[in-house]
Design an enzyme around this catalytic site. Structure first.
Site, short mmCIF file in Angstrom:
data_model
loop_
_atom_site.label_atom_id
_atom_site.label_comp_id
_atom_site.label_asym_id
_atom_site.label_seq_id
_atom_site.Cartn_x
_atom_site.Cartn_y
_atom_site.Cartn_z
CE1 TYR A 158 -4.17 1.72 0.17
CE2 TYR A 158 -3.14 3.02 1.90
CZ TYR A 158 -4.17 2.82 1.00
OH TYR A 158 -5.21 3.73 0.93
CE LYS A 162 -4.04 4.29 -2.35
NZ LYS A 162 -5.06 4.81 -3.31
CB THR A 195 -14.74 4.57 3.60
OG1 THR A 195 -13.43 3.99 3.53
CG2 THR A 195 -14.66 6.07 3.39
CD GLN A 260 1.72 14.22 15.14
OE1 GLN A 260 1.57 14.10 16.34
NE2 GLN A 260 1.29 13.35 14.26
N1 LIG Z 1 -10.89 5.75 3.75
C1 LIG Z 1 -9.61 5.95 4.07
O1 LIG Z 1 -9.24 5.89 5.23
C2 LIG Z 1 -8.62 6.27 2.98
C3 LIG Z 1 -7.42 6.91 3.35
C4 LIG Z 1 -6.47 7.20 2.37
C5 LIG Z 1 -6.72 6.88 1.06
N2 LIG Z 1 -7.88 6.25 0.71
C6 LIG Z 1 -8.09 5.93 -0.70
O2 LIG Z 1 -9.32 6.47 -1.12
C7 LIG Z 1 -9.83 5.69 -2.21
C8 LIG Z 1 -11.28 5.32 -1.92
O3 LIG Z 1 -11.31 4.50 -0.78
P1 LIG Z 1 -12.56 4.36 0.19
O4 LIG Z 1 -12.09 4.69 1.54
O5 LIG Z 1 -13.73 5.06 -0.36
O6 LIG Z 1 -12.75 2.77 0.15
P2 LIG Z 1 -14.02 1.88 -0.17
O7 LIG Z 1 -13.55 0.48 0.02
O8 LIG Z 1 -15.19 2.37 0.61
O9 LIG Z 1 -14.33 2.18 -1.70
C9 LIG Z 1 -13.49 1.72 -2.73
C10 LIG Z 1 -14.33 1.49 -3.96
O10 LIG Z 1 -13.48 0.99 -5.00
C11 LIG Z 1 -14.14 -0.09 -5.65
N3 LIG Z 1 -13.14 -0.97 -6.27
C12 LIG Z 1 -12.36 -1.89 -5.67
N4 LIG Z 1 -11.61 -2.53 -6.60
C13 LIG Z 1 -11.92 -1.98 -7.78
C14 LIG Z 1 -11.47 -2.21 -9.11
N5 LIG Z 1 -10.57 -3.16 -9.40
N6 LIG Z 1 -12.00 -1.46 -10.11
C15 LIG Z 1 -12.94 -0.52 -9.83
N7 LIG Z 1 -13.41 -0.25 -8.60
C16 LIG Z 1 -12.89 -0.99 -7.59
C17 LIG Z 1 -14.95 -0.76 -4.57
O11 LIG Z 1 -16.03 -1.52 -5.11
C18 LIG Z 1 -15.43 0.44 -3.74
O12 LIG Z 1 -16.67 0.94 -4.17
C19 LIG Z 1 -8.88 4.50 -2.35
O13 LIG Z 1 -7.95 4.75 -3.39
C20 LIG Z 1 -8.18 4.45 -1.00
O14 LIG Z 1 -6.92 3.84 -1.08
C21 LIG Z 1 -8.85 5.95 1.64
#
Ligand SMILES: NC(=O)c1ccc[n+]([C@@H]2O[C@H](COP(=O)([O-])OP(=O)(O)OC[C@H]3O[C@@H](n4cnc5c(N)ncnc54)[C@H](O)[C@@H]3O)[C@@H](O)[C@H]2O)c1
Length: 260
Positions: A158, A162, A195, A260
């Site tokens: 990850y 990222k 989420t 920080q």
């Molecule tokens: N929520 C957090 O804490 C957080 C923090 C930093 C970064 N992110 C990033 O934000 C983005 C969204 O994450 P989220 O928190 O909404 O997660 P989530 O799991 O709620 O949503 C992710 C979505 O991506 C879809 N998905 C998964 N694999 C896929 C694929 N191969 N093709 C198309 N769609 C696909 C899933 O069906 C889901 O709807 C991601 O890139 C995640 O890495 C999230």
């Protein structure tokens, strides 16, 4: 304000829930028309129906696996036809993968995260770019993570994917600028946001969501984790012409963690 994105045509990946859903709702509320794509096409359809109930004709939905270049070509063509062009691409789809220390890590874990988190961003930019150029001023927004800027044990794939999104965003920004295209490209770096991606942490707290969130907030100066709208509003800004001089930059949404 309700028209910050009037006239913008937007494709969001991974849009069916979580951050993608919040972005879709806020962008529709600001006047954008949307192509919502997700590997779970049924949930993307359901979200499009909810958005269209409030903003008739604003949203289209497509089943789309971002790991597939063929599907990218198909979905971009359909979105351009349905929306009448494309001026914003949000590469949001991503997966957390397995927590694994180096000796237990696997090729499969790395391959999956490489394909979904990182290579997808190149496919998206490649297939959208001719349409973004035609619809300029245009914007690409790549959802990286605070984990792309700061590492944590057990999160090798990850962290690496990222961080790749962070740097590749700059490559794209410079390529577009050098070519004289008005297509800006920026990355967004959230810390923990409420989420489904946090489900493994809730499971570690034996299903106690409040306890999991409290544990995750300990390293965050604001002493809480984020809400999806905290990210959605940043995406609205980067998609709009309000950010017309911002490209190649990273936008941290982390409650002060990396200060920080
Ligand atoms: N929520 C957090 O804490 C957080 C923090 C930093 C970064 N992110 C990033 O934000 C983005 C969204 O994450 P989220 O928190 O909404 O997660 P989530 O799991 O709620 O949503 C992710 C979505 O991506 C879809 N998905 C998964 N694999 C896929 C694929 N191969 N093709 C198309 N769609 C696909 C899933 O069906 C889901 O709807 C991601 O890139 C995640 O890495 C999230």
């Amino acid at each position: 304000m309700a028209d910050r994105l009037k006239g913008k045509t937007v494709l969001i990946t991974g849009a069916a829930g979580g951050l993608g859903e919040a972005m879709a709702q806020r962008m529709a509320g600001e006047g954008a028309r949307l192509a919502l794509t997700d590997i779970d096409g049924g949930r993307a359809e359901a979200l499009a129906a909810r958005i269209n109930a409030a903003h008739p004709g604003a949203a289209f939905a497509y089943a789309h696996d971002v790991a597939s270049e063929d599907q990218w070509a198909d979905v971009v063509a359909r979105a351009v036809a349905d929306l009448g062009g494309l001026s914003v691409l949000v590469n949001n789809a991503g997966v957390g993968g397995a927590l694994a220390m180096v000796e237990d890590d696997t090729a499969e874990n790395w391959q999956r995260q490489y394909e979904i988190n990182l290579r997808s961003v190149m496919f998206g930019a490649k297939h959208a770019m001719p349409h973004l150029r035609a619809a300029a001023p245009a914007s690409i927004i790549n959802i990286s993570s605070i984990a792309g800027l700061a590492a944590a044990p057990g999160m090798g794939a990850y962290n690496a994917t990222k961080a790749g999104v962070w740097m590749y965003t700059k490559t794209l920004a410079l390529e577009a600028a050098k070519a004289g295209w008005n297509v800006r490209c920026n990355s967004v770096h959230p810390v923990f946001i409420k989420t489904a991606i946090l489900d493994p942490f809730v499971a570690m707290a034996h299903g106690d969501e409040a306890k999991a969130h409290e544990r995750l907030s300990r390293g965050i100066p604001l002493k809480r984790i984020g809400e999806p709208d905290d990210v959605a509003w940043a995406v609205v800004y980067l998609a709009s012409d309000e950010s017309k001089f911002v490209t190649g930059s990273e936008f941290k949404i982390d409650g002060g963690m990396t200060a920080q």
